[in-house]
Scaffold this motif. Sequence first.
Motif, PDB file in Angstrom:
ATOM      1  N   VAL B 141     -25.003 -33.958 -78.586  1.00 30.67           N
ATOM      2  CA  VAL B 141     -23.918 -32.983 -78.655  1.00 30.67           C
ATOM      3  C   VAL B 141     -24.507 -31.750 -79.331  1.00 30.67           C
ATOM      4  N   THR B 142     -24.354 -30.585 -78.693  1.00 28.08           N
ATOM      5  CA  THR B 142     -24.943 -29.368 -79.271  1.00 28.08           C
ATOM      6  C   THR B 142     -23.898 -28.546 -80.016  1.00 28.08           C
ATOM      7  N   CYS B 143     -24.378 -27.648 -80.881  1.00 28.40           N
ATOM      8  CA  CYS B 143     -23.541 -26.674 -81.582  1.00 28.40           C
ATOM      9  C   CYS B 143     -22.354 -27.312 -82.318  1.00 28.40           C
ATOM     10  N   VAL B 144     -22.632 -28.379 -83.059  1.00 25.64           N
ATOM     11  CA  VAL B 144     -21.565 -29.048 -83.805  1.00 25.64           C
ATOM     12  C   VAL B 144     -21.150 -28.157 -84.973  1.00 25.64           C
ATOM     13  N   GLN B 145     -19.837 -27.833 -85.041  1.00 26.47           N
ATOM     14  CA  GLN B 145     -19.354 -26.949 -86.108  1.00 26.47           C
ATOM     15  C   GLN B 145     -18.583 -27.712 -87.176  1.00 26.47           C
ATOM     16  N   LYS B 146     -18.211 -28.966 -86.858  1.00 27.05           N
ATOM     17  CA  LYS B 146     -17.468 -29.750 -87.849  1.00 27.05           C
ATOM     18  C   LYS B 146     -17.559 -31.227 -87.502  1.00 27.05           C
ATOM     19  N   VAL B 147     -17.833 -32.055 -88.503  1.00 28.18           N
ATOM     20  CA  VAL B 147     -17.765 -33.502 -88.296  1.00 28.18           C
ATOM     21  C   VAL B 147     -16.418 -33.944 -88.845  1.00 28.18           C
ATOM     22  N   ARG B 148     -15.560 -34.444 -87.956  1.00 27.67           N
ATOM     23  CA  ARG B 148     -14.201 -34.799 -88.402  1.00 27.67           C
ATOM     24  C   ARG B 148     -14.146 -36.193 -89.000  1.00 27.67           C
ATOM     25  N   GLU B 149     -14.802 -37.137 -88.312  1.00 28.68           N
ATOM     26  CA  GLU B 149     -14.797 -38.517 -88.809  1.00 28.68           C
ATOM     27  C   GLU B 149     -16.167 -39.097 -88.555  1.00 28.68           C
ATOM     28  N   ALA B 150     -16.631 -39.893 -89.505  1.00 32.02           N
ATOM     29  CA  ALA B 150     -17.910 -40.556 -89.288  1.00 32.02           C
ATOM     30  C   ALA B 150     -17.831 -41.967 -89.841  1.00 32.02           C
ATOM     31  N   SER B 151     -18.211 -42.926 -89.005  1.00 29.89           N
ATOM     32  CA  SER B 151     -18.398 -44.280 -89.506  1.00 29.89           C
ATOM     33  C   SER B 151     -19.854 -44.592 -89.204  1.00 29.89           C
ATOM     34  N   GLY B 152     -20.293 -45.777 -89.547  1.00 28.61           N
ATOM     35  CA  GLY B 152     -21.685 -46.101 -89.276  1.00 28.61           C
ATOM     36  C   GLY B 152     -22.001 -46.156 -87.789  1.00 28.61           C
ATOM     37  N   THR B 153     -20.961 -46.263 -86.964  1.00 27.87           N
ATOM     38  CA  THR B 153     -21.213 -46.469 -85.544  1.00 27.87           C
ATOM     39  C   THR B 153     -20.668 -45.374 -84.631  1.00 27.87           C
ATOM     40  N   ARG B 159     -17.354 -29.362 -81.210  1.00 28.45           N
ATOM     41  CA  ARG B 159     -18.505 -28.660 -80.658  1.00 28.45           C
ATOM     42  C   ARG B 159     -18.085 -27.238 -80.296  1.00 28.45           C
ATOM     43  N   MET B 160     -18.792 -26.256 -80.818  1.00 24.30           N
ATOM     44  CA  MET B 160     -18.451 -24.858 -80.568  1.00 24.30           C
ATOM     45  C   MET B 160     -18.694 -24.511 -79.098  1.00 24.30           C
ATOM     46  N   MET B 161     -17.697 -23.878 -78.473  1.00 22.51           N
ATOM     47  CA  MET B 161     -17.848 -23.414 -77.090  1.00 22.51           C
ATOM     48  C   MET B 161     -17.642 -21.902 -77.087  1.00 22.51           C
ATOM     49  N   ASP B 162     -17.873 -21.250 -75.951  1.00 25.47           N
ATOM     50  CA  ASP B 162     -17.705 -19.802 -75.919  1.00 25.47           C
ATOM     51  C   ASP B 162     -16.249 -19.381 -76.114  1.00 25.47           C
ATOM     52  N   ASP B 166     -14.538 -27.905 -78.377  1.00 30.37           N
ATOM     53  CA  ASP B 166     -14.160 -29.200 -77.823  1.00 30.37           C
ATOM     54  C   ASP B 166     -14.250 -30.238 -78.938  1.00 30.37           C
ATOM     55  N   VAL B 167     -13.311 -31.183 -78.919  1.00 33.29           N
ATOM     56  CA  VAL B 167     -13.399 -32.301 -79.847  1.00 33.29           C
ATOM     57  C   VAL B 167     -14.021 -33.459 -79.076  1.00 33.29           C
ATOM     58  N   VAL B 168     -15.136 -33.968 -79.564  1.00 32.05           N
ATOM     59  CA  VAL B 168     -15.836 -35.017 -78.825  1.00 32.05           C
ATOM     60  C   VAL B 168     -16.158 -36.199 -79.735  1.00 32.05           C
ATOM     61  N   ALA B 169     -16.283 -37.361 -79.112  1.00 29.19           N
ATOM     62  CA  ALA B 169     -16.643 -38.573 -79.854  1.00 29.19           C
ATOM     63  C   ALA B 169     -17.900 -39.153 -79.230  1.00 29.19           C
ATOM     64  N   VAL B 170     -18.765 -39.704 -80.059  1.00 33.27           N
ATOM     65  CA  VAL B 170     -19.968 -40.343 -79.552  1.00 33.27           C
ATOM     66  C   VAL B 170     -20.335 -41.508 -80.465  1.00 33.27           C
ATOM     67  N   SER B 171     -20.862 -42.582 -79.849  1.00 34.42           N
ATOM     68  CA  SER B 171     -21.313 -43.669 -80.719  1.00 34.42           C
ATOM     69  C   SER B 171     -22.820 -43.570 -80.941  1.00 34.42           C
ATOM     70  N   CYS B 172     -23.260 -44.123 -82.025  1.00 35.44           N
ATOM     71  CA  CYS B 172     -24.666 -44.044 -82.411  1.00 35.44           C
ATOM     72  C   CYS B 172     -25.474 -45.057 -81.606  1.00 35.44           C
ATOM     73  N   LEU B 176     -27.441 -34.720 -82.643  1.00 34.65           N
ATOM     74  CA  LEU B 176     -26.569 -33.557 -82.739  1.00 34.65           C
ATOM     75  C   LEU B 176     -27.397 -32.327 -83.079  1.00 34.65           C
ATOM     76  N   THR B 177     -27.026 -31.166 -82.510  1.00 34.37           N
ATOM     77  CA  THR B 177     -27.590 -29.925 -83.025  1.00 34.37           C
ATOM     78  C   THR B 177     -26.438 -29.183 -83.690  1.00 34.37           C
ATOM     79  N   VAL B 178     -26.736 -28.469 -84.779  1.00 27.98           N
ATOM     80  CA  VAL B 178     -25.655 -27.941 -85.608  1.00 27.98           C
ATOM     81  C   VAL B 178     -25.728 -26.429 -85.777  1.00 27.98           C
ATOM     82  N   VAL B 179     -24.557 -25.819 -86.019  1.00 21.93           N
ATOM     83  CA  VAL B 179     -24.481 -24.389 -86.298  1.00 21.93           C
ATOM     84  C   VAL B 179     -24.123 -24.174 -87.767  1.00 21.93           C
ATOM     85  N   LYS B 180     -24.118 -22.909 -88.163  1.00 21.32           N
ATOM     86  CA  LYS B 180     -23.989 -22.536 -89.564  1.00 21.32           C
ATOM     87  C   LYS B 180     -22.634 -22.892 -90.164  1.00 21.32           C
ATOM     88  N   ASP B 181     -21.607 -22.898 -89.336  1.00 21.09           N
ATOM     89  CA  ASP B 181     -20.256 -23.122 -89.838  1.00 21.09           C
ATOM     90  C   ASP B 181     -20.029 -24.531 -90.383  1.00 21.09           C
TER      91      ASP B 181
END
Lengths: 397, 259
Positions: B141-153, B159-162, B166-172, B176-181
């Motif tokens: 997931v690119t341009c992550v501007q906020k991690v809302r929830e994180a568990s170990g899995t 994810r910042m868009m133009d 978008d709010v996205v979920a992914v399992s480990c 992730l690539t991150v932005v300054k915000d």
Amino acid sequence: MLIVDSELCIGCGVCEDNCAFGAIEVVDGCAVVSDACTLCGSCVDSCEVEALKIEGGEKSVQVDLDSWKGVWVYCEFRAGALAPVSLELLGAGRKLADARGVPLSAVLIGADTGESAEKLIGHGADTVYRIDNQALTYFTDESYGAVLTDLIKAHKPEIVLAGATAIGRSFIPGVANSLGAGLTADCTQLDIRADDGALLQTRPAFGGNIMATIVCPSSRPQMSTVRPKVMQALDFDEARQGEIVDVAPDPASLQTKVRVLESVISEQDNVNIQESDILVAGGRGLDSEKGFKLIRELAASMDGAVAASRAVVDAGWIGYPHQVGQTGKTVAPKLYIACGISGAIQHVAGMQSSETIVAINRDEDAPIFDVADFGIVGDMFEILPLLISKIEGKRGS
Amino acid sequence: MKIIVCIKQVPDAKDVRLDPETNTLAREGVQSIMNPYDQHALEEAVRLKEQLGGEVTVLSMGPPQAVDVLRQAISCGADHGVLVSDRAFAGADTWATSYTLAKAVHKIGDFDLILCGKQAIDGDTAQVGPGLAIQLDIPFVTCVQKVREASGTELVMERMMDDGYDVVAVSCPALLTVVKDLNEPRVPSLKGKMKAKKAEFKILSAEDIGADSSCIGLPGSPTQVVDVFPPPPRGERAILTGSIEEQIEQLVEKLAVYL
Ligand SMILES: Cc1cc2nc3c(=O)[nH]c(=O)nc-3n(C[C@H](O)[C@H](O)[C@H](O)COP(=O)(O)OP(=O)(O)OC[C@H]3O[C@@H](n4cnc5c(N)ncnc54)[C@H](O)[C@@H]3O)c2cc1C
Ligand SMILES: Nc1ncnc2c1ncn2[C@@H]1O[C@H](COP(=O)(O)O)[C@@H](O)[C@H]1O
């Protein structure tokens, strides 16, 4: 490795002067190369006695280059609309395709794309590969990436272009990587090299302080993401003929590990500052969030969008999507008006390729004036209201 | 949670200027810094570790002096640092860099998450993160501007868009690539600085990571730079003169084409 032939080297220092990276130094009458060398090859060309050469240069895995033909443009479609850069790229792609004597194809991925494919033909595409599927309503790197990768493998285009937008710069790198293809980011100029038909891809690096031209000598397709607003779209021509090919995606490519839960379109209008022709940018000189209102008013008076320096984003006067600069967005509008912005290099890096730059600042030594085409030295709180009413008056008449 | 953060050492932009006489980058005394976006990736990794337990390994590919950024990362809360360094990596483009980092990640071993900056401020490509994910065959997931929830899995993030986000979920495992915000990076603590001083770093060569010599450095790079030149000069700067009213008058004249 850059090899210096000490027998041939005359220690003239031309290579030292030519090296953009300061990686060559003449010591005791002979060029010496340091770790800073990026193997860009500028020195090799500059050396009159041919004392320099790059060894181990060619990528060993050669592909059959001639079997790759045609120019493709990935035409971004999101939330019911084509991204304007898609049409610009069809304009650029048309020139490249004509120079190569090959067809131009567009790839349209999404759901409910309506008349978009016809529009792409009217703007220059000979063929549109349309993958319209409900599972592609939301962008994901995996699904869009797999669909495009499969198509490229099946049809083998020599060139693939995409907009350097949030979506393009996210999934195109994955596509290029899985194809083992070269990809040049954020290009501002594209040409075909006369001798071998290679794609010359030019882009700014180091925050726009240098330009680099890049080729992909031994891999196909040659891929570039291209900055919005630099290429010229062709006028829509209803009479243009083209073919629309509907492609059914492989069900496997629609299975994604990343799930989109929600897509939030910003309520603030025009957060997409990269697509705006006119940007009015405010900096710390505005003094407060209230002062920043003047920026919004000026922008509104010219139908422009609002940009900002990092200082005001950090102060919370406006959101990060509006930040221009090294750690924000790179923009190249037709007109950029910087108000109360000092012009720190990190800010300038993001806006110096704008067509016309205006600076308003009370400090006549502010570095922003070095990149400005027109500058006014003075107090913004006095200047902006006058400017706004003048513009409104002019446009009203 | 085992997290790997990819960090690049880059020249400080304010020092990289084009010499107007010679048209070359004046690099005298150029400072090297940790790529600004990578500082935010590191900060998020340390926060996730503090929240969920685990460890943070920082990984860099670069010349020997790049250990400086690894040391800085330790002072900001990373646990281990690995540098891949070899003359054979010279001239690597984003494909070869992704390949090399992927080989190094295999060498490091198990991980749940990889964090990268959105882009490096020298090359500005934003291609290494996605490329690395593809090489490792994990989602990204690119341009992550906020991690809302994180568990170990699993992670839920924005994810910042133009046009918004978008709010996205992914399992480990994922990248992730991150932005300054995303966050505000911390300043090193005294304890962190002490730890950094004593830290030792694994330095891996091309052979150590089992890299195929045709896939690294210049030979492994599908793109090649054929020319480097200064950007077209801007016109002369022009400061308007006269009373403020007159200046505004002139400006509006000049901008007429845009109005
Ligand atoms: C790693 C890193 C990354 C960075 N990335 C970015 C980036 O992406 N984008 C960015 O913008 N910055 C970035 N910066 C910050 C950058 O260095 C500057 O600090 C920032 O751009 C300054 O913002 P500013 O010009 O609004 O504020 P200031 O530098 O404070 O300038 C304010 C200006 O307003 C003028 N002024 C004040 N009052 C008035 C008035 N009444 N009328 C007229 N003029 C007035 C002043 O003369 C001054 O020139 C970065 C810094 C670092 C270290
Ligand atoms: N040489 C490197 N060593 C470690 N990480 C890197 C390297 N190059 C790039 N990266 C990572 O990839 C991100 C994007 O870089 P780039 O694609 O070069 O713009 C950076 O923010 C880093 O996290």
